[in-house]
Write a protein that holds these residues in place. Structure first.
Motif, PDB file in Angstrom:
ATOM      1  N   ILE A   2       1.477  -6.877   9.619  1.00 24.12           N
ATOM      2  CA  ILE A   2       0.824  -6.587   8.034  1.00 24.12           C
ATOM      3  C   ILE A   2      -0.530  -7.218   8.033  1.00 24.12           C
ATOM      4  O   ILE A   2      -0.674  -8.255   8.184  1.00 24.12           O
ATOM      5  CB  ILE A   2       1.817  -7.007   6.985  1.00 24.12           C
ATOM      6  CG1 ILE A   2       3.139  -6.244   7.287  1.00 24.12           C
ATOM      7  CG2 ILE A   2       1.286  -6.643   5.596  1.00 24.12           C
ATOM      8  CD1 ILE A   2       4.262  -6.921   6.412  1.00 24.12           C
ATOM      9  N   LYS A   5      -5.657  -8.655   2.907  1.00 26.10           N
ATOM     10  CA  LYS A   5      -7.138  -9.050   2.531  1.00 26.10           C
ATOM     11  C   LYS A   5      -7.064  -9.627   0.969  1.00 26.10           C
ATOM     12  O   LYS A   5      -6.546  -9.184   0.040  1.00 26.10           O
ATOM     13  CB  LYS A   5      -8.018  -7.937   2.607  1.00 26.10           C
ATOM     14  CG  LYS A   5      -9.336  -8.359   2.385  1.00 26.10           C
ATOM     15  CD  LYS A   5     -10.410  -7.025   2.377  1.00 26.10           C
ATOM     16  CE  LYS A   5     -11.718  -7.837   2.193  1.00 26.10           C
ATOM     17  NZ  LYS A   5     -12.721  -6.927   2.165  1.00 26.10           N
ATOM     18  N   PHE A  16      -5.547  -6.584  -1.088  1.00 22.90           N
ATOM     19  CA  PHE A  16      -5.038  -5.255  -0.254  1.00 22.90           C
ATOM     20  C   PHE A  16      -4.239  -5.677   0.771  1.00 22.90           C
ATOM     21  O   PHE A  16      -4.306  -6.720   1.657  1.00 22.90           O
ATOM     22  CB  PHE A  16      -6.699  -4.868   0.267  1.00 22.90           C
ATOM     23  CG  PHE A  16      -6.352  -3.773   1.597  1.00 22.90           C
ATOM     24  CD1 PHE A  16      -6.445  -2.494   0.924  1.00 22.90           C
ATOM     25  CD2 PHE A  16      -6.412  -3.800   2.773  1.00 22.90           C
ATOM     26  CE1 PHE A  16      -6.123  -1.159   1.753  1.00 22.90           C
ATOM     27  CE2 PHE A  16      -6.279  -2.897   3.784  1.00 22.90           C
ATOM     28  CZ  PHE A  16      -6.332  -1.549   3.358  1.00 22.90           C
ATOM     29  N   HIS A  18      -2.108  -3.675   4.037  1.00 20.62           N
ATOM     30  CA  HIS A  18      -1.991  -2.521   4.853  1.00 20.62           C
ATOM     31  C   HIS A  18      -0.711  -2.982   5.624  1.00 20.62           C
ATOM     32  O   HIS A  18      -0.776  -3.719   6.767  1.00 20.62           O
ATOM     33  CB  HIS A  18      -3.120  -2.290   5.738  1.00 20.62           C
ATOM     34  CG  HIS A  18      -3.297  -1.022   6.399  1.00 20.62           C
ATOM     35  ND1 HIS A  18      -2.342  -0.467   7.243  1.00 20.62           N
ATOM     36  CD2 HIS A  18      -4.246  -0.074   6.031  1.00 20.62           C
ATOM     37  CE1 HIS A  18      -2.610   0.700   7.642  1.00 20.62           C
ATOM     38  NE2 HIS A  18      -3.946   1.194   6.850  1.00 20.62           N
ATOM     39  N   TYR A  19       0.176  -1.932   5.847  1.00 19.66           N
ATOM     40  CA  TYR A  19       1.519  -2.012   6.338  1.00 19.66           C
ATOM     41  C   TYR A  19       1.449  -1.420   8.058  1.00 19.66           C
ATOM     42  O   TYR A  19       2.111  -1.789   8.749  1.00 19.66           O
ATOM     43  CB  TYR A  19       2.699  -1.673   5.689  1.00 19.66           C
ATOM     44  CG  TYR A  19       2.859  -2.353   4.639  1.00 19.66           C
ATOM     45  CD1 TYR A  19       3.874  -3.568   4.654  1.00 19.66           C
ATOM     46  CD2 TYR A  19       2.504  -1.892   3.263  1.00 19.66           C
ATOM     47  CE1 TYR A  19       4.242  -4.056   3.540  1.00 19.66           C
ATOM     48  CE2 TYR A  19       2.736  -2.866   2.272  1.00 19.66           C
ATOM     49  CZ  TYR A  19       3.512  -3.928   2.429  1.00 19.66           C
ATOM     50  OH  TYR A  19       4.007  -4.473   1.374  1.00 19.66           O
ATOM     51  N   PRO A  21      -1.800  -1.651  10.186  1.00 19.23           N
ATOM     52  CA  PRO A  21      -3.389  -1.840  10.547  1.00 19.23           C
ATOM     53  C   PRO A  21      -3.490  -1.441  11.779  1.00 19.23           C
ATOM     54  O   PRO A  21      -4.614  -0.901  12.115  1.00 19.23           O
ATOM     55  CB  PRO A  21      -3.418  -3.360  10.292  1.00 19.23           C
ATOM     56  CG  PRO A  21      -2.132  -3.945  10.573  1.00 19.23           C
ATOM     57  CD  PRO A  21      -1.115  -2.911  10.107  1.00 19.23           C
ATOM     58  N   CYS A  26      -3.224   6.138  11.038  1.00 20.23           N
ATOM     59  CA  CYS A  26      -3.446   5.441   9.694  1.00 20.23           C
ATOM     60  C   CYS A  26      -3.845   4.142   9.739  1.00 20.23           C
ATOM     61  O   CYS A  26      -4.044   3.520   8.833  1.00 20.23           O
ATOM     62  CB  CYS A  26      -2.026   5.543   8.987  1.00 20.23           C
ATOM     63  SG  CYS A  26      -1.199   7.170   8.870  1.00 20.23           S
ATOM     64  N   GLY A  27      -4.196   3.395  10.859  1.00 24.17           N
ATOM     65  CA  GLY A  27      -4.576   2.147  10.979  1.00 24.17           C
ATOM     66  C   GLY A  27      -6.097   1.857  10.611  1.00 24.17           C
ATOM     67  O   GLY A  27      -6.866   2.817  10.315  1.00 24.17           O
ATOM     68  N   LEU A  28      -6.513   0.668  10.723  1.00 24.44           N
ATOM     69  CA  LEU A  28      -7.879   0.243  10.413  1.00 24.44           C
ATOM     70  C   LEU A  28      -9.118   0.346  11.258  1.00 24.44           C
ATOM     71  O   LEU A  28     -10.007   0.083  11.254  1.00 24.44           O
ATOM     72  CB  LEU A  28      -7.942  -1.024   9.708  1.00 24.44           C
ATOM     73  CG  LEU A  28      -6.808  -1.141   8.558  1.00 24.44           C
ATOM     74  CD1 LEU A  28      -6.702  -2.756   8.080  1.00 24.44           C
ATOM     75  CD2 LEU A  28      -7.351  -0.609   7.236  1.00 24.44           C
TER      76      LEU A  28
END
Length: 127
Positions: A2, A5, A16, A18-19, A21, A26-28
């Motif tokens: 997970i 930020k 923030f 993000h489950y 990432p 859907c990742g960063l």
């Protein structure tokens, strides 16, 4: 993993989460090293415990440099909801009063139309 930020204001609040990432869709789009430069990677996040004594507390996720934890703050929601409910009740009362006067006017207009129809047909009215 997970990704977490923090807000820039240094009071340790999480800005923030993000489950997924590293997910392809859907990742960063960053590596673990890149994400650790701008935030924190964690295996899990503890679920906040509801405060059963009152419903006026909101859990705020924070990080103290080592651990994630929840700080519970007073919620403005109940007073806001109470204000909105009072405003809606007042509006409903105003609308009900207005509809009552409109119903009375409609009945008077219907009576007038019936009397005019009777006069036009050659009859007499009880006025």
């Amino acid at each position: 993993m997970i990704f977490i930020k923090l807000k820039d204001n240094t009071n340790n609040e999480v800005a923030f989460v993000h489950y997924m990432p590293f997910d392809e869709n859907c990742g960063l789009g960053k590596s673990a090293e890149e994400l650790q430069q701008i935030g924190i990677l964690a295996d899990s996040i503890q679920v906040p415990f509801p405060d059963t004594s009152t419903t006026t507390k909101l859990p705020i996720l924070k990080y103290d440099g080592t651990n994630l934890f929840y700080d519970y703050i007073d919620s403005p929601i109940p007073s806001t909801n109470e204000t909105k409910i009072a405003e809606l009740e007042s509006t409903i009362l105003e609308m009900s009063t207005y509809m009552g006067t409109q119903d009375q006017k409609l009945a008077e207009q219907e009576q007038t139309i019936m009397e005019l129809t009777t006069l036009l047909a050659g009859g007499t009215t009880n006025v």
